[in-house]
Design a protein around this motif. Structure first.
Motif, PDB file in Angstrom:
ATOM      1  N   SER A   1       4.112  11.547 -11.504  1.00 25.73           N
ATOM      2  CA  SER A   1       2.705  11.163 -11.597  1.00 25.73           C
ATOM      3  C   SER A   1       1.840  12.417 -11.671  1.00 25.73           C
ATOM      4  O   SER A   1       2.089  13.391 -10.959  1.00 25.73           O
ATOM      5  CB  SER A   1       2.323  10.348 -10.368  1.00 25.73           C
ATOM      6  OG  SER A   1       0.912  10.292 -10.268  1.00 25.73           O
ATOM      7  N   ARG A   2       0.803  12.360 -12.495  1.00 26.95           N
ATOM      8  CA  ARG A   2      -0.145  13.478 -12.551  1.00 26.95           C
ATOM      9  C   ARG A   2      -0.921  13.596 -11.238  1.00 26.95           C
ATOM     10  O   ARG A   2      -1.513  14.625 -10.947  1.00 26.95           O
ATOM     11  CB  ARG A   2      -1.143  13.267 -13.699  1.00 26.95           C
ATOM     12  CG  ARG A   2      -0.544  13.400 -15.086  1.00 26.95           C
ATOM     13  CD  ARG A   2      -0.307  14.861 -15.449  1.00 26.95           C
ATOM     14  NE  ARG A   2      -0.047  15.018 -16.884  1.00 26.95           N
ATOM     15  CZ  ARG A   2       0.467  16.126 -17.418  1.00 26.95           C
ATOM     16  NH1 ARG A   2       0.777  17.155 -16.670  1.00 26.95           N
ATOM     17  NH2 ARG A   2       0.663  16.196 -18.715  1.00 26.95           N
ATOM     18  N   ALA A   3      -0.926  12.512 -10.467  1.00 30.54           N
ATOM     19  CA  ALA A   3      -1.690  12.524  -9.210  1.00 30.54           C
ATOM     20  C   ALA A   3      -0.878  13.066  -8.040  1.00 30.54           C
ATOM     21  O   ALA A   3      -1.456  13.517  -7.053  1.00 30.54           O
ATOM     22  CB  ALA A   3      -2.174  11.107  -8.877  1.00 30.54           C
ATOM     23  N   ASP A   4       0.464  13.025  -8.139  1.00 30.78           N
ATOM     24  CA  ASP A   4       1.299  13.431  -7.004  1.00 30.78           C
ATOM     25  C   ASP A   4       2.733  13.633  -7.494  1.00 30.78           C
ATOM     26  O   ASP A   4       3.397  12.666  -7.884  1.00 30.78           O
ATOM     27  CB  ASP A   4       1.253  12.336  -5.926  1.00 30.78           C
ATOM     28  CG  ASP A   4       2.065  12.723  -4.692  1.00 30.78           C
ATOM     29  OD1 ASP A   4       2.875  13.670  -4.762  1.00 30.78           O
ATOM     30  OD2 ASP A   4       1.898  12.056  -3.658  1.00 30.78           O
ATOM     31  N   PRO A   5       3.227  14.873  -7.435  1.00 28.57           N
ATOM     32  CA  PRO A   5       4.580  15.126  -7.971  1.00 28.57           C
ATOM     33  C   PRO A   5       5.718  14.518  -7.149  1.00 28.57           C
ATOM     34  O   PRO A   5       6.855  14.504  -7.612  1.00 28.57           O
ATOM     35  CB  PRO A   5       4.674  16.666  -7.985  1.00 28.57           C
ATOM     36  CG  PRO A   5       3.634  17.142  -7.027  1.00 28.57           C
ATOM     37  CD  PRO A   5       2.560  16.106  -6.987  1.00 28.57           C
ATOM     38  N   ALA A   6       5.421  13.983  -5.964  1.00 30.70           N
ATOM     39  CA  ALA A   6       6.481  13.301  -5.201  1.00 30.70           C
ATOM     40  C   ALA A   6       6.657  11.862  -5.664  1.00 30.70           C
ATOM     41  O   ALA A   6       7.544  11.145  -5.192  1.00 30.70           O
ATOM     42  CB  ALA A   6       6.157  13.337  -3.707  1.00 30.70           C
ATOM     43  N   VAL A   7       5.792  11.433  -6.605  1.00 30.09           N
ATOM     44  CA  VAL A   7       5.829  10.049  -7.085  1.00 30.09           C
ATOM     45  C   VAL A   7       6.161  10.038  -8.572  1.00 30.09           C
ATOM     46  O   VAL A   7       5.580  10.801  -9.360  1.00 30.09           O
ATOM     47  CB  VAL A   7       4.466   9.352  -6.855  1.00 30.09           C
ATOM     48  CG1 VAL A   7       4.511   7.910  -7.348  1.00 30.09           C
ATOM     49  CG2 VAL A   7       4.072   9.411  -5.382  1.00 30.09           C
ATOM     50  N   PHE A   8       7.093   9.186  -8.954  1.00 33.40           N
ATOM     51  CA  PHE A   8       7.479   9.031 -10.360  1.00 33.40           C
ATOM     52  C   PHE A   8       7.040   7.643 -10.820  1.00 33.40           C
ATOM     53  O   PHE A   8       7.292   6.659 -10.135  1.00 33.40           O
ATOM     54  CB  PHE A   8       8.996   9.160 -10.506  1.00 33.40           C
ATOM     55  CG  PHE A   8       9.500  10.537 -10.164  1.00 33.40           C
ATOM     56  CD1 PHE A   8       9.870  11.417 -11.162  1.00 33.40           C
ATOM     57  CD2 PHE A   8       9.589  10.959  -8.840  1.00 33.40           C
ATOM     58  CE1 PHE A   8      10.318  12.695 -10.860  1.00 33.40           C
ATOM     59  CE2 PHE A   8      10.040  12.236  -8.524  1.00 33.40           C
ATOM     60  CZ  PHE A   8      10.411  13.108  -9.532  1.00 33.40           C
TER      61      PHE A   8
ATOM     62  N   ALA B   1       0.847  -1.203   0.000  1.00 33.36           N
ATOM     63  CA  ALA B   1       0.000   0.000   0.000  1.00 33.36           C
ATOM     64  C   ALA B   1       0.874   1.241   0.000  1.00 33.36           C
ATOM     65  O   ALA B   1       1.987   1.231   0.531  1.00 33.36           O
ATOM     66  CB  ALA B   1      -0.902  -0.004   1.236  1.00 33.36           C
ATOM     67  N   VAL B   2       0.363   2.299  -0.619  1.00 34.11           N
ATOM     68  CA  VAL B   2       1.061   3.583  -0.629  1.00 34.11           C
ATOM     69  C   VAL B   2       0.130   4.623  -0.021  1.00 34.11           C
ATOM     70  O   VAL B   2      -1.029   4.730  -0.430  1.00 34.11           O
ATOM     71  CB  VAL B   2       1.432   4.008  -2.067  1.00 34.11           C
ATOM     72  CG1 VAL B   2       2.164   5.346  -2.060  1.00 34.11           C
ATOM     73  CG2 VAL B   2       2.288   2.940  -2.752  1.00 34.11           C
ATOM     74  N   ASP B   3       0.652   5.364   0.941  1.00 39.13           N
ATOM     75  CA  ASP B   3      -0.104   6.475   1.526  1.00 39.13           C
ATOM     76  C   ASP B   3       0.519   7.761   0.982  1.00 39.13           C
ATOM     77  O   ASP B   3       1.583   8.192   1.445  1.00 39.13           O
ATOM     78  CB  ASP B   3       0.001   6.395   3.061  1.00 39.13           C
ATOM     79  CG  ASP B   3      -0.808   7.493   3.748  1.00 39.13           C
ATOM     80  OD1 ASP B   3      -1.050   8.543   3.109  1.00 39.13           O
ATOM     81  OD2 ASP B   3      -1.173   7.288   4.926  1.00 39.13           O
ATOM     82  N   LEU B   4      -0.138   8.346  -0.016  1.00 37.00           N
ATOM     83  CA  LEU B   4       0.441   9.511  -0.702  1.00 37.00           C
ATOM     84  C   LEU B   4       0.527  10.698   0.256  1.00 37.00           C
ATOM     85  O   LEU B   4       1.529  11.417   0.280  1.00 37.00           O
ATOM     86  CB  LEU B   4      -0.400   9.874  -1.929  1.00 37.00           C
ATOM     87  CG  LEU B   4      -0.476   8.819  -3.051  1.00 37.00           C
ATOM     88  CD1 LEU B   4      -1.432   9.285  -4.148  1.00 37.00           C
ATOM     89  CD2 LEU B   4       0.892   8.529  -3.644  1.00 37.00           C
ATOM     90  N   ALA B   5      -0.501  10.888   1.070  1.00 40.31           N
ATOM     91  CA  ALA B   5      -0.536  12.052   1.961  1.00 40.31           C
ATOM     92  C   ALA B   5       0.593  11.992   2.985  1.00 40.31           C
ATOM     93  O   ALA B   5       1.268  12.991   3.253  1.00 40.31           O
ATOM     94  CB  ALA B   5      -1.890  12.130   2.646  1.00 40.31           C
ATOM     95  N   GLN B   6       0.818  10.824   3.565  1.00 36.20           N
ATOM     96  CA  GLN B   6       1.861  10.668   4.593  1.00 36.20           C
ATOM     97  C   GLN B   6       3.225  10.319   3.988  1.00 36.20           C
ATOM     98  O   GLN B   6       4.211  10.197   4.725  1.00 36.20           O
ATOM     99  CB  GLN B   6       1.464   9.541   5.570  1.00 36.20           C
ATOM    100  CG  GLN B   6       0.141   9.748   6.273  1.00 36.20           C
ATOM    101  CD  GLN B   6       0.203  10.894   7.267  1.00 36.20           C
ATOM    102  OE1 GLN B   6       1.240  11.131   7.880  1.00 36.20           O
ATOM    103  NE2 GLN B   6      -0.886  11.637   7.403  1.00 36.20           N
TER     104      GLN B   6
END
Ligand code: FAD
Length: 396
Positions: free
Chosen positions: A282-289, A81-86
């Protein structure tokens, strides 16, 4: 503390990013590679194993050298699982990893429901071999057991999928193996959901030349769709014909981004992940590639070459963001070779740049129907050099 980069997936995309980050950071980054497999078996070149041109060992690579690189820790586990916010990744074993930047290159997952009658349980009898390893060995064993005069059915996948020329190179390698072992009366029927396929004129010319009458390609207008497959009786029913007692049925189903990317909420069209064409974020979160097969990379095909090229960009951006310095220029490349017969290799290649909405092709290059035998042989040598170079870059 050193900035933390978590990389999920140690394949063509993930291992290449790792290499570039280590070169750039040289211990300035804390890099954790999350990969459940002890041994990576490459899909690329697996068709050549099927054709008898390469031993299985050539496809297999371990993470021993990667684990020794400065700043790198190997987590032999799957991300669950990935928690994007945290900014946290939870692993199947329960541990939780925090990150400053997350790289996802989990490859593909298979849509087991996309071919009626087929299922995960059926993959032993009707293998896909579209994720390499045990499946590759099963397919090879079944190919070795096909009798002279036997029937092979290959169900090709719909777009977008991993390695556009892959199914057709596979068929070529099956035909080669059959012909080389005195089974040239065997028949291979490709049931394709597409009206055309990658490098089609080159493949079809090669099939006529090397394996006359052996390979039949059927687009949907001819087979009228797969109605159902029955693994217990090795039957495949199309809208046009029912094939019974097939000797080998290779089902290559519809594909999506690796499940972890979908469950993280990063997927869009066709369950692949939209990215910024300039940065691979990622278009959903710039901290994720997201890179490799899981990404929607515009005009770029899903290939190991492409994943490796995207990895240069991902590492440049992460290095720039976490360590400073330049982020360079975005330019992507691809080149995919396919072996049709001994020393008869064809390629398609492209150069790509970020456009406003997607990665766009700016140049292309492809083998021709008039190539000399020497050119085709040189292509094969190029492909061998590429395989050795890429796997050294990833695992060396
Ligand atoms: P992969 O290389 O598949 O790596 C994904 C990794 O992620 C795997 O090691 C997997 O174990 C891991 N993973 C998945 N989920 C998780 C999770 N939840 N947690 C942690 N790890 C996870 N490409 C070419 O360029 N040239 C070729 O000639 C070529 N031939 C091919 C022939 C065939 C038959 C096939 C099927 C493919 C071929 N390809 C070729 C395509 C190539 O294999 C893929 O495009 C490439 O491997 C994509 O890299 P990736 O990093 O996206 O995925």
């Amino acid at each position: 503390a050193r900035p933390k980069v978590v990389i999920v997936g140690g394949g063509a995309g993930g291992a290449s990013v790792l290499r570039r980050l280590v070169e750039r950071g040289n211990d300035a980054l804390d890099i954790i590679l999350v990969e459940p497999q002890a041994t990576y078996t490459s899909c690329f070149y697996s068709n050549l194993f099927l054709g008898g041109f390469q031993p299985l060992d050539v496809l297999r690579h371990d993470y021993g050298a990667i684990a020794k690189l400065p700043g790198v820790t190997l987590a032999r586990d799957a991300a669950r699982a990935v928690d994007l916010a945290q900014r946290r990744v939870t692993l199947a074993g329960g541990s939780v990893l925090s990150y400053d930047r997350l790289v996802l290159s989990p490859g593909i997952d298979l849509d087991y429901g996309s071919v009626p009658g087929w299922s995960r349980e059926a993959e032993e009898r009707m293998p896909h071999a579209w994720k390499a390893g045990r499946q590759t060995e099963i397919l090879k064993r079944q190919l070795d057991a096909v009798p002279d005069g036997g029937l092979i059915l290959v169900i090709a996948p719909p777009d977008p999928y991993r390695c556009p020329p892959g199914p057709y190179e596979r068929v070529s390698m099956m035909a080669h193996a059959l012909t080389a072992t005195g089974r040239s009366r065997a028949r291979i029927v490709i049931l394709d959901p597409k009206d055309r396929f990658s490098k089609q004129p080159l493949f079809q010319q090669g099939w006529e030349k090397h394996y006359p009458g052996m390979i039949e390609w059927m687009p949907p207008a001819i087979h009228a769709g797969i109605q159902t497959v029955d693994p217990s009786s090795m039957t495949v029913e199309t809208g046009f014909e029912t094939y019974r007692n097939a000797d080998l049925v290779n089902v290559i189903p519809r594909q999506t981004a690796g499940r972890i990317a979908i469950e993280a909420g990063l997927a869009g069209d066709h369950l692949y992940c939209p990215i910024d064409p300039l940065t691979m974020q990622s278009r959903a979160d710039p901290a994720v590639f997201v890179l490799g097969d899981a990404a929607i990379a515009g005009d770029m095909p899903k290939s190991a070459f492409a994943a490796n090229s995207q990895a240069q960009r991902v590492a440049a951006i992460i290095g720039h963001e976490l360590l400073g310095g330049t982020d360079g220029e975005a330019a992507y490349l691809n080149r995919c070779w396919s072996l049709i017969a001994a020393n008869d290799s064809v390629f398609v290649g492209g150069a790509y740049r970020p456009g406003p909405d997607k990665i766009e092709q700016v140049a292309s290059d492809i083998s021709t129907l008039e190539d000399s035998a020497a050119t085709r042989r040189a292509n094969y040598e190029d492909s061998a050099g590429w395989y050795a170079g890429l796997t050294l870059d990833m695992f060396g």
